[in-house]
Design an enzyme around this catalytic site. Sequence first.
Site, mmCIF file in Angstrom:
data_model
loop_
_atom_site.group_PDB
_atom_site.id
_atom_site.type_symbol
_atom_site.label_atom_id
_atom_site.label_comp_id
_atom_site.label_asym_id
_atom_site.label_seq_id
_atom_site.Cartn_x
_atom_site.Cartn_y
_atom_site.Cartn_z
ATOM 1 N N ASP A 254 0.841 -1.207 0.000
ATOM 2 C CA ASP A 254 0.000 0.000 0.000
ATOM 3 C C ASP A 254 0.878 1.259 0.000
ATOM 4 O O ASP A 254 0.591 2.224 -0.699
ATOM 5 C CB ASP A 254 -0.930 -0.020 1.223
ATOM 6 C CG ASP A 254 -1.712 -1.320 1.299
ATOM 7 O OD1 ASP A 254 -2.406 -1.643 0.330
ATOM 8 O OD2 ASP A 254 -1.605 -2.022 2.322
ATOM 9 N N HIS A 282 -4.945 -3.425 6.277
ATOM 10 C CA HIS A 282 -4.724 -3.687 4.847
ATOM 11 C C HIS A 282 -6.074 -4.088 4.248
ATOM 12 O O HIS A 282 -6.379 -5.265 4.064
ATOM 13 C CB HIS A 282 -3.687 -4.797 4.660
ATOM 14 C CG HIS A 282 -3.508 -5.170 3.216
ATOM 15 N ND1 HIS A 282 -2.953 -4.315 2.292
ATOM 16 C CD2 HIS A 282 -3.834 -6.284 2.521
ATOM 17 C CE1 HIS A 282 -2.948 -4.883 1.103
ATOM 18 N NE2 HIS A 282 -3.478 -6.087 1.223
HETATM 19 N N1 LIG Z 1 -0.836 -8.058 2.283
HETATM 20 C C1 LIG Z 1 -0.740 -7.793 1.004
HETATM 21 O O1 LIG Z 1 -0.365 -6.685 0.608
HETATM 22 C C2 LIG Z 1 -1.117 -8.834 -0.021
HETATM 23 C C3 LIG Z 1 -0.967 -8.547 -1.379
HETATM 24 C C4 LIG Z 1 -1.293 -9.532 -2.308
HETATM 25 C C5 LIG Z 1 -1.764 -10.765 -1.880
HETATM 26 N N2 LIG Z 1 -1.913 -11.006 -0.557
HETATM 27 C C6 LIG Z 1 -2.393 -12.302 -0.055
HETATM 28 O O2 LIG Z 1 -1.315 -13.247 -0.100
HETATM 29 C C7 LIG Z 1 -1.840 -14.564 -0.144
HETATM 30 C C8 LIG Z 1 -1.093 -15.379 -1.188
HETATM 31 O O3 LIG Z 1 -1.273 -14.828 -2.474
HETATM 32 P P1 LIG Z 1 -0.778 -15.627 -3.782
HETATM 33 O O4 LIG Z 1 -1.135 -14.762 -4.942
HETATM 34 O O5 LIG Z 1 0.612 -16.096 -3.621
HETATM 35 O O6 LIG Z 1 -1.791 -16.864 -3.722
HETATM 36 P P2 LIG Z 1 -1.673 -18.302 -4.385
HETATM 37 O O7 LIG Z 1 -3.048 -18.888 -4.340
HETATM 38 O O8 LIG Z 1 -0.955 -18.245 -5.676
HETATM 39 O O9 LIG Z 1 -0.732 -19.082 -3.364
HETATM 40 C C9 LIG Z 1 -1.143 -19.428 -2.086
HETATM 41 C C10 LIG Z 1 -0.429 -20.712 -1.747
HETATM 42 O O10 LIG Z 1 -0.667 -20.999 -0.383
HETATM 43 C C11 LIG Z 1 -0.794 -22.395 -0.256
HETATM 44 N N3 LIG Z 1 -1.511 -22.691 0.984
HETATM 45 C C12 LIG Z 1 -2.830 -22.686 1.229
HETATM 46 N N4 LIG Z 1 -3.068 -23.054 2.492
HETATM 47 C C13 LIG Z 1 -1.856 -23.250 3.069
HETATM 48 C C14 LIG Z 1 -1.438 -23.652 4.348
HETATM 49 N N5 LIG Z 1 -2.327 -23.925 5.320
HETATM 50 N N6 LIG Z 1 -0.119 -23.760 4.594
HETATM 51 C C15 LIG Z 1 0.780 -23.509 3.637
HETATM 52 N N7 LIG Z 1 0.446 -23.156 2.382
HETATM 53 C C16 LIG Z 1 -0.852 -23.024 2.112
HETATM 54 C C17 LIG Z 1 -1.559 -22.820 -1.500
HETATM 55 O O11 LIG Z 1 -1.352 -24.181 -1.784
HETATM 56 C C18 LIG Z 1 -0.919 -21.916 -2.552
HETATM 57 O O12 LIG Z 1 0.198 -22.558 -3.146
HETATM 58 C C19 LIG Z 1 -3.330 -14.397 -0.390
HETATM 59 O O13 LIG Z 1 -4.009 -14.524 0.844
HETATM 60 C C20 LIG Z 1 -3.461 -12.969 -0.888
HETATM 61 O O14 LIG Z 1 -4.737 -12.412 -0.642
HETATM 62 C C21 LIG Z 1 -1.586 -10.053 0.385
#
Ligand SMILES: NC(=O)c1ccc[n+]([C@@H]2O[C@H](COP(=O)([O-])OP(=O)(O)OC[C@H]3O[C@@H](n4cnc5c(N)ncnc54)[C@H](O)[C@@H]3O)[C@@H](O)[C@H]2O)c1
Length: 444
Positions: A254, A282
């Site tokens: 952000d 966030h």
């Molecule tokens: N805070 C921020 O600024 C911000 C920005 C973008 C995305 N995000 C968040 O980050 C997260 C990941 O995003 P992404 O694009 O990499 O998603 P993604 O779906 O590509 O990857 C998530 C991974 O987590 C794994 N996973 C699910 N449950 C799990 C568990 N209990 N233990 C370990 N691994 C597990 C899944 O198998 C998958 O490989 C999402 O929650 C997204 O909303 C946060």
Amino acid sequence: MRLPPGPSAGRLRVWILACFSTRSIKMALNMKQRMDAGLSRKAARSSVSRSSVVKVRSVAAPAPPAAAVQEAKKAYGVFRLSYDTQNEDPSLTRTWKKTIKVAVTGASGNISNHLLFMLASGEVYGKDQPIALQLLGSDRSKEALEGVAMELEDSLYPLLREVSIGTDPYEVFGDADWALMIGAKPRGPGMERADLLQQNGEIFQVQGRALNDSASRNCKVLVVGNPCNTNALIAMENAPNIPRKNFHALTRLDENRAKCQLALKSGKFYTSVSRMAVWGNHSTTQVPDYINARIGGIPATDVIRDMKWFREEFTPKVALRGGALIKKWGRSSAASTAVSVADAIRALVTPTAPGDCFSSGVISDGNPYGVKEGLIFSFPCRSKGDGDYEICDDFIVDEYLRSKIRASEDELQKEKECVSHLIGMMGGSCSLRGAEDTTVPGEN
Ligand SMILES: NC(=O)c1ccc[n+]([C@@H]2O[C@H](COP(=O)([O-])OP(=O)(O)OC[C@H]3O[C@@H](n4cnc5c(N)ncnc54)[C@H](O)[C@@H]3O)[C@@H](O)[C@H]2O)c1
């Protein structure tokens, strides 16, 4: 399972991968036998866990070669691939620091796919900082995780001394100096933010307990998986052995988006923007603070003389940027998120420039702005570069800023009440059901 004949590293590598599922089954059977024999789950787990994480690559660094090989043999059991480091250029490794262990969850996901290579290259922790990566996946992503480890190996990063993969957080977090918690479940169709809080909250409760049991006592934890502030709170409350101050929720993306908007509007380059704080959650209630921001050392409001733009356009542009990107590209912002994770880590391991700040979701206990205690709330922070930080106490909070901060604080308090059962709090009902969806667009 016996190692097939022939000494080549290639054969050993294939064997390691082939053993992965066999080992998981063996470990489960071993644990069951121990539990049947009266051991607690935790005791049973620790008695079989020493060899259950697959060590894909292990390089002892930097130490005399013979001793290094001995050490690796002792530490890693059969799942290892030790390299002879005899020919390593001592002028390269002599000045290196002690290897740090970095655990990453969701390691086969989109964000990690960018981040892991930045970590391994040395551009985050420094070119003299060897690292061991400990990667956590879910059962469904096990194969993909092996693929990630293979790509990391093929990249031949000298600073990457070890890669291990697994699906048990108690093992993967073992002695971790840093835990980058990216993994989370995506929101299913028709699911409310309140459901997401519940679903992912359970994951962070388990992983918080695992951190508490296994990680280094001074582990730094950065939560990325959404809803990241409240997930960080859950992990923190379930890990009383780790200082509360060590938990962060990622709001650096952000901040970076806000800096970008100020640069675009003013025509000045990104590097001239400083003191760009993001307050609160966030979510779309986040508060990008243009009042304290500076461009070229001058208040941003003196450079961009357009209060209507600041009040009506700046904040939504920052908060809705992820949604705008998805419309253009059809993908969520994984690369810039990975960059912001790298920035968030760097902000803690390098000193903050005088007068500047960085934004991070941190525990609000004792904050100088009167924000309710016990929340993971984004504040302007500064660091001496030792991994620790303090909340800046010299930001001007006018009436406008205060009312926005209050709204984000109220939302975080409500999120906390929704997950009260996951943090050992009595009572608490979830008033967010049916509420407006404040998830940042493009993020589940
Ligand atoms: N805070 C921020 O600024 C911000 C920005 C973008 C995305 N995000 C968040 O980050 C997260 C990941 O995003 P992404 O694009 O990499 O998603 P993604 O779906 O590509 O990857 C998530 C991974 O987590 C794994 N996973 C699910 N449950 C799990 C568990 N209990 N233990 C370990 N691994 C597990 C899944 O198998 C998958 O490989 C999402 O929650 C997204 O909303 C946060």
